[in-house]
Design an enzyme around this catalytic site. Sequence first.
Site, short mmCIF file in Angstrom:
data_model
loop_
_atom_site.label_atom_id
_atom_site.label_comp_id
_atom_site.label_asym_id
_atom_site.label_seq_id
_atom_site.Cartn_x
_atom_site.Cartn_y
_atom_site.Cartn_z
N ARG A 1 94.83 87.85 44.56
CA ARG A 1 94.49 89.18 44.10
C ARG A 1 93.03 89.19 43.65
O ARG A 1 92.59 88.31 42.90
CB ARG A 1 95.40 89.53 42.92
CG ARG A 1 95.24 90.95 42.43
CD ARG A 1 96.25 91.18 41.32
NE ARG A 1 96.17 92.54 40.81
CZ ARG A 1 96.62 92.89 39.62
NH1 ARG A 1 97.19 91.98 38.83
NH2 ARG A 1 96.53 94.13 39.22
N GLY B 1 87.88 79.17 36.86
CA GLY B 1 87.67 79.80 35.56
C GLY B 1 88.57 81.00 35.33
O GLY B 1 89.34 81.04 34.35
N GLU C 1 83.47 79.56 45.18
CA GLU C 1 82.89 78.55 46.05
C GLU C 1 83.17 78.76 47.54
O GLU C 1 82.47 78.23 48.38
CB GLU C 1 83.38 77.16 45.60
CG GLU C 1 82.71 76.81 44.28
CD GLU C 1 83.37 75.69 43.51
OE1 GLU C 1 82.93 74.55 43.65
OE2 GLU C 1 84.32 75.96 42.74
N GLY D 1 77.21 84.13 34.74
CA GLY D 1 76.57 85.25 35.41
C GLY D 1 77.49 85.83 36.46
O GLY D 1 77.16 86.80 37.16
N THR D 2 78.69 85.25 36.57
CA THR D 2 79.62 85.62 37.63
C THR D 2 80.47 86.82 37.27
O THR D 2 81.10 87.41 38.14
CB THR D 2 80.56 84.44 37.91
OG1 THR D 2 81.12 84.03 36.65
CG2 THR D 2 79.81 83.28 38.51
#
Lengths: 320, 679
Positions: free
Chosen positions: B565, B494, B642, B452-453
Site C-alpha cells: 500500500r 522505516g 531503495e 528528507g523522505t
Amino acid sequence: MKTFEYRAATGVGDGLEPGAMFLAGGTNLVDLMKLGIATPDVLVDVRGLVPDEITELPDGGLRIGAGVRNSDLAADPRVRTRYPVLSEALLAGASGQLRNMATTGGNLLQRTRCRYFMDATKPCNKHTPGSGCPAREGDHRNLAILGGSDACIATHPSDMAVALAALDAVVETSARRIPLTGLHRLPGDAPERDTVLDHGELITAVTLPALPMAATSGYRKARDRASYAFAVGSVAAALDVEDGVVRDVRLAWGAVAPKPWRARLAEEQLRGRPATRESFLAAADIELEDSRVLRDNAYKIGLMRNLTAWMLEKLAGVTR
Amino acid sequence: MSATVPSAVGSPLARLEGPLKVTGAAKYAAEYPQDDIAYGWIVPSPVPRGRLIDVITDPTDDAVAVLWHGNAPEIAAADDPELAVLQSERISYRGQPVALVVADTLEAARYAARTLRLEIEAEEHDAVLRIDHPDLYTPEKVNPAFPAESMMGDPDQEVLVDVVYSTPALHNNPMEPHATIARWDGDQLTVFDSNQHPSGIAATLGQVFGVENVRVITEHVGGGFGSKGTARPNAVLAALAAKVTGRPVKVVVTRQQMFSIVGHRTPTVQRIRLGADRDGTMTVIDHQAYSQSSRLLEFAEQTAVSTRHMYAAPNRRTGHHLVRLDMPTPRWMRAPGEAPGMFALECAVDELAAELGMDPIELRIRNEPSAEPESGTPFTSRHYVDCLRQGAERFGWAGRDPRPRQRREGDWWIGTGVAGATYPTMAQPSAARVSALPDGRFEVAIGAADLGTGARTILTQIAADALGVGVDRIAIRIGDSSLPQASVAGGSSGSASWGWAVTGACRALRENGGDQAVFDTTELIEQQEKDGRHAFGAHFAEVRVDAVTGEVRVSRLFGMYTAGRILNPRTARSQFLGGMIMGMGMALHEEGVLDPAFGEWVNNDLAGYHIPAHADVEEIDAAWLDEHDEQINPMGSKGIGEIGIVGSPAAIVNAIWHATGIRVRDLPVRLDKLLDEFR
C-alpha cells in the site's frame, strides 16, 4: 594560523607586492585557498576597478571589460549575433550561479582541475615544482593529448577561452596587449606558470576584432553529463565557405591541451579545400599528428576528429 | 473520535516540515548554536598503510588541542572498529582519521591540521580488487546475515551466456555532510548528529564512553543513503574532543573526507552464467560476486542475494568472494547488494534474450517462479509480471524491433531497455508512545529519523487514521533518542517499522482509553516469517546515444512498481524518482576513480564525482499497482526507498545496447566506452 589581508584595488598600474593576488569573481581562487593550493598573503579585489562594460570598437569589433560577468557576456545581443561561438561557449560552461559571479579576466586565469593539482597532499609539478606528476600513471582520462610535457599534462578548463582563441581575441593588460593564443604557456619544464603575465600584471579587457565570418560560428562541447561538467573535448569554429570551397576558417579545441588550442595546422590545410567531411577529417588528423596519448585518454583523438568534422559540416551547411 | 474522518493514509499530504526547510528555519546537526564552542578538524592519514609514530604540532598554531593515539583518552570498543578512533598506531587506509585538531575557529583548526607533522612508517599497500586476487575468500555470511553461498542442481552444465560485469566504488554523498556537535554536562552526553538512527547512535556512544545518559538529537537530516545508518567517526571524535577540552565541539566531515570515512559501495566484479532451453526456460543461473573490504572490518556486500529470488531455474548457484585491502571500509549505500547485483543479473538476462532471439519481457515472464526459487517459501505477494506487462503497455513497448542499432534520428542512435527490480520487505522492532494532549490533540513520539523522505508526514497520517482523527490533531515528535526507541531509517524499513509501532500505540489508546499508550513491536516482529517478502518493479528506459561523441541521454525513464500500500503518493513518487535518478547516476556517471599508487579515490568532490544534473533527467515517471498484502504489517506497506535504484541502471545499459549494439559491462557507461566502437 595563516591569515590574509583583503583590500580593494586602487589603480590599474599599482601592481602587487610579493605574495599578493588579484581577486575578481573568486569562483576558482577561493576554492583553491580552501584547499590550501593558493595561499596568498594579500587579496586585492579588482571588481571595482576593471571595466565591466562591453563597448564597440571603431573597426566593428568589441572590447570586453575584464570585469564583465560571464552571464552578461553570454547574453549580450552583439556577442550573440556577431560572435555566437563565444556566447555558446560561455553557456556551455559552469552553472548559472557561477556564470553570474565569474568574470572575463578571471575565467582566463582559472587553473586546471587536474585531480592532483587540486590536492595539496599529493605531488604535482604545478602546485609544488619538482614534486612529480602522478597523473601520468594515475588518473589522466581527461588530461592533455597535445602540448603537454613530461612534467605536466594538465588541461586548461575554460570553455570561453577556446572561443576567444578561435576569434583572434587580444588580451589587454595593465602593461601590454597580448594575443589570446599567446596568453597561456605550454608547461615545458615549468608547469607552475600558467600564463606569460608578470606578477602584478592585470588583465583589463579582451578585444574581439571585427570578424564577419564569426557570424557563422559555433561551439560544441562533449562532456560526461548533460550540464555542469568540464569538457572532455570541445571545438570552437568559424567558417567562410564560397562555392563549396573553404575561403577561411578559425578552429580551436578545448580540453585537449594545457591551453586553449588554436588548430592552426588544420586551418592552413583547410583554406582553399572543398568543404567536405573528408577535408574536415583530414584537417583534424593533421592537427592531431603530434598528439601524445596515455593509457586512458586516447579516445580524445576520435572525439576531436568527430567534433571537428561535425562542427565544420554544420557551419558549412553540408548535409550528409 | 469520529468514524467519518476520511483516510489520511493514501492522501498526498505535503511534507510537514517543508516550509521550515525552504525558509531555512529547519536546523541540521551543525546548526545548533552553543556557547564557547570549539571546532574539530579531522586529520586524515596521508598513507594507506603503516604506523603513526608521532605527531608534531607547530607551536605557533592556535590549536586548543591536538588529539592522536599518543594522547587521546581510551575508549571502549564498539562493534565497529572504525569507531576506535585515535586508539591505535595502525593505519588501515588513506584518509583514516589519525588526529583531530581542535581550535577556536574552523579556519584555525583547518590550518593547524595542515601544518601538523605526522611521523609515519609507511608500508606497502594493496588497493586493487581483482577477480584473480590470491587473497579472495568466501565470507561466512554476507550483509547482514545471509549465507554467502547457495546451490541447487548442477549449475556447471553448458550455458548460453557467460559474462563478467564490473561496477566501481560508489559514494553516498548526501547533500548534508556527516556532522556532530557534542557537549558533556557531567556524565550526560548530548550530541546533535546527522544520522539515520538516533536510538542506535545513542546506544553506541553510551557503549564507547561507558555512560548511561546519552541523548542524540537529529531533527532534520539532509540525506544519508545508508552512510548514516550507524555512528560514524565524527560522532566519536566530537564527543572525545568535548570530553578533553570541556567545551562543546563541532566536527563536520568535509566532502573530500566523505569519500573515505563514512562508507561507500564496494566496487564489484560479477560473473554471471545463464543457461536456457530454446523456448526460453532457464536451466542455469550462476552468479558469483567479488567485492572488497578493509583491513579493519569485514563488510561483505550481499551482491548475489537478489538473484536467489528472481527467476525459476532448476540448476542454480550464488557465491560471494571477498578480499581485504588497504582501503576504506565499504558500507551500506542505497540498496546494498541489490543495486550492483541486479545490474549484472538484469543485463545478463537481456543478453540471454538476445541470444535466444526472444523479447526480454517475455523471457522474464516465462521464468516467473511460483514460490521462492531456492527455499520454496510462498511469496506473501508478488506482482512482478504485472509490473512488466502493465509497465510495457504504459511505456509503449509493443512493436519494438528487438534488433540493436536500428533506430537513428539525426546523430542519435535510439534504443529501449527493460530490467526487473526487487527489494526485500522488512520491519524492525520499534516502540512508539501516544499521549492525549489537553488541547484535544495527540502527541505521537518515536525516536525515528526523517532523512528528507517524508517519514514525519507519513507517521502523522498513520497516527491520524489509527486514532480516527484528522492530521491536524496529530503533533508528531521524532528525531530524538530520548523518545521511544526506533529502528534505523534503512533497508527501506522505516515506515513499516515505525508505522507499525505508531499504529499499535494509537490503537491501544483508542481501545484502552487513558491519557497515554506505548506499543513495542519487538515480539510481533520476532515471530514474523522473514522469507518470501519482497517488493517488485520493472524499469523501462529509452536512450539516445550521440554517434558523434558517444554521449548518452536518457530521454525516458519509467518505473512500474508493486510495493504494497502506498502511504503517501506525493512522497512515494519522490522516493521512486530519486532512486531511479540515482540509478541513472550509477549507469552513466558515478565512479570513484581509484589511483592504486595512493590507495585513494582521487576524484573526491562533486566536481570530479559526477551525479546526474537536472539536464540529465528528461522525461521520468513512476507508477504503481495497488497491492494489498495484509501479512506484512498493519498498514500493508512495503518499503520504497531503495527499489528505484534496483534495475534502473540495467534498463539504461540494456537500452544503450539496443541503441548501439554495444554491450558495456563496466560501469559507468561513459562516452569513451562507446566512441571507439563507433569508428
